[in-house]
Design an enzyme around this catalytic site. Structure first.
Site, PDB file in Angstrom:
ATOM      1  N   ASP A  49       0.843  -1.206   0.000  1.00  0.00           N
ATOM      2  CA  ASP A  49       0.000   0.000   0.000  1.00  0.00           C
ATOM      3  C   ASP A  49       0.877   1.254   0.000  1.00  0.00           C
ATOM      4  OD1 ASP A  49       0.876  -0.212   2.596  1.00  0.00           O
ATOM      5  OD2 ASP A  49      -1.075   0.181   3.521  1.00  0.00           O
ATOM      6  N   SER A  50       2.200   1.069   0.052  1.00  0.00           N
ATOM      7  CA  SER A  50       3.129   2.183  -0.189  1.00  0.00           C
ATOM      8  C   SER A  50       2.860   2.797  -1.565  1.00  0.00           C
ATOM      9  CB  SER A  50       4.584   1.697  -0.090  1.00  0.00           C
ATOM     10  OG  SER A  50       4.775   0.547  -0.891  1.00  0.00           O
ATOM     11  N   ASP A  88      -1.234  -6.033  -0.454  1.00  0.00           N
ATOM     12  CA  ASP A  88      -1.567  -5.436   0.846  1.00  0.00           C
ATOM     13  C   ASP A  88      -3.054  -5.171   0.973  1.00  0.00           C
ATOM     14  OD1 ASP A  88       0.542  -5.147   2.596  1.00  0.00           O
ATOM     15  OD2 ASP A  88       1.141  -3.172   1.849  1.00  0.00           O
ATOM     16  N   LYS A 118      -1.411  -9.390   2.559  1.00  0.00           N
ATOM     17  CA  LYS A 118      -0.635  -8.976   3.745  1.00  0.00           C
ATOM     18  C   LYS A 118      -1.486  -7.991   4.530  1.00  0.00           C
ATOM     19  CE  LYS A 118       3.132  -6.130   3.554  1.00  0.00           C
ATOM     20  NZ  LYS A 118       2.674  -4.971   4.344  1.00  0.00           N
ATOM     21  N   GLU A 120      -1.500  -5.606   8.420  1.00  0.00           N
ATOM     22  CA  GLU A 120      -0.683  -5.085   9.515  1.00  0.00           C
ATOM     23  C   GLU A 120      -1.312  -5.428  10.872  1.00  0.00           C
ATOM     24  OE1 GLU A 120       0.085  -0.902   8.926  1.00  0.00           O
ATOM     25  OE2 GLU A 120       0.928  -1.237   6.926  1.00  0.00           O
ATOM     26  N   GLU A 186       9.233  -4.603  10.289  1.00  0.00           N
ATOM     27  CA  GLU A 186       9.657  -3.300   9.761  1.00  0.00           C
ATOM     28  C   GLU A 186      10.200  -2.423  10.880  1.00  0.00           C
ATOM     29  OE1 GLU A 186       6.996  -1.296   7.050  1.00  0.00           O
ATOM     30  OE2 GLU A 186       8.151   0.547   7.140  1.00  0.00           O
TER      31      GLU A 186
HETATM   32  O1  KIV Z   1       3.516  -1.140   1.614  1.00  0.00           O
HETATM   33  C1  KIV Z   1       4.667  -1.602   1.551  1.00  0.00           C
HETATM   34  O2  KIV Z   1       5.426  -1.318   0.618  1.00  0.00           O
HETATM   35  C2  KIV Z   1       5.088  -2.509   2.613  1.00  0.00           C
HETATM   36  C3  KIV Z   1       6.523  -2.933   2.634  1.00  0.00           C
HETATM   37  C4  KIV Z   1       7.416  -1.806   2.815  1.00  0.00           C
HETATM   38  C5  KIV Z   1       6.774  -4.012   3.605  1.00  0.00           C
HETATM   39  O3  KIV Z   1       4.309  -2.879   3.418  1.00  0.00           O
END
Ligand code: KIV
Length: 277
Positions: A49-50, A88, A118, A120, A186
């Site tokens: 989600d970055s 994510d 994924k 959190e 992280e």
């Molecule tokens: O959103 C993302 O890019 C991440 C990674 C940095 C682990 O969660």
């Protein structure tokens, strides 16, 4: 499974089996061309989600939507032949209840072809992870600095220093017991990352953690040096593409203003020369 069904490698179970072995290689990707570059070299590709901060200019990951994750997941999947894609779950799509998490995770899996999602969170998300896993959705957990919680964590700080390390160890154990096939650590102190790696039976994937983790992940734009102004300490730059891109834009602008571009080889004649189509 039908006789023609193909196994894509590696699957979540293959990643889990890499515990303690050759380090697992991963990068984030958000587009088809970048995914194509990574397919032969990574063990899994993460549509993080970055993407909200990296490609859409958002100030944090909090504004990322399901639609964005599905769109970028579909784009990345088109670039992958070999490796698994993990997508994510965005902020607000899974925290309310295990049922909400299942609905949104199932949509991501069905609409993008992801091999896993994924999310959190540690102990607090263990029930949700178990709910998803038992219903056929492989889950990668993400603990330590969880960027979707910056407002409660008070910023992008290192997590788990001192007494807080005990909680982080408990989080890692909890997501493992809930059935996560791997856990991202992280911005965690190196010693704690090594302890978690030694004590938790699923692979740890470090980002700002330790070379002792079972694998590593980086945001691709960070490692390619595509940002010219922002450089996290943990993100080694393997290229300086941001600087090269800006230099190319400067050269192009100069050529256009001098009428040096387009040159003869970039333009078309009135008639097609003989022998050419
Ligand atoms: O959103 C993302 O890019 C991440 C990674 C940095 C682990 O969660």
């Amino acid at each position: 499974m039908s006789a023609t069904a193909k196994k894509t490698a590696p699957l979540p179970d293959d990643i889990r089996a890499r515990k303690g072995g050759t380090p697992i290689v991963s990068l984030t990707a958000y587009t088809t061309p970048m995914a194509e570059l990574m397919d032969a070299h990574c063990d899994f590709v993460l549509v993080g989600d970055s993407v909200g901060m990296v490609l859409h200019g958002l100030p944090s990951t909090l504004g990322v939507t399901m639609e964005m994750m599905v769109l970028h997941g579909q784009a990345v999947k088109r670039g992958l032949q070999r490796v698994m894609m993990v997508v994510d779950m965005p902020f607000g799509s899974y925290e309310e209840s295990p049922q909400q998490a299942f609905r949104n995770a199932a949509r991501i899996m069905a609409e993008t072809g992801a091999g896993a999602v994924k999310l959190e969170g540690g102990q607090g998300m263990a029930e949700t992870i178990a709910f998803l896993v038992v219903r056929g959705i492989p889950v990668m957990a993400h603990i330590g600095l969880t960027p979707q919680s910056i407002n409660t964590l008070g910023g992008y700080k290192v997590q788990g220093r001192g007494a807080a390390g005990t909680q982080l160890m408990a989080d890692a154990q909890a997501v493992s017991e809930a059935g996560a096939f791997a856990v991202v650590l992280e911005k965690v102190p190196q010693t704690l990352a090594d302890q978690i790696t030694a004590e938790v039976p699923i692979p740890t994937i470090g980002i700002g953690a330790s070379a002792g983790c079972d694998g590593q992940v980086l945001v691709v734009d960070d490692m390619l040096g595509l940002f010219t102004k922002f450089k996290p300490k943990f993100a080694k730059r393997y290229a300086t593409l941001g600087e090269q891109a800006e230099a190319a834009v400067v050269a192009y602008a100069k050529d256009v203003r001098a009428r040096a571009f387009p040159a003869a080889e970039h333009v078309f004649a009135d008639a097609v020369p003989e022998g050419k189509s």
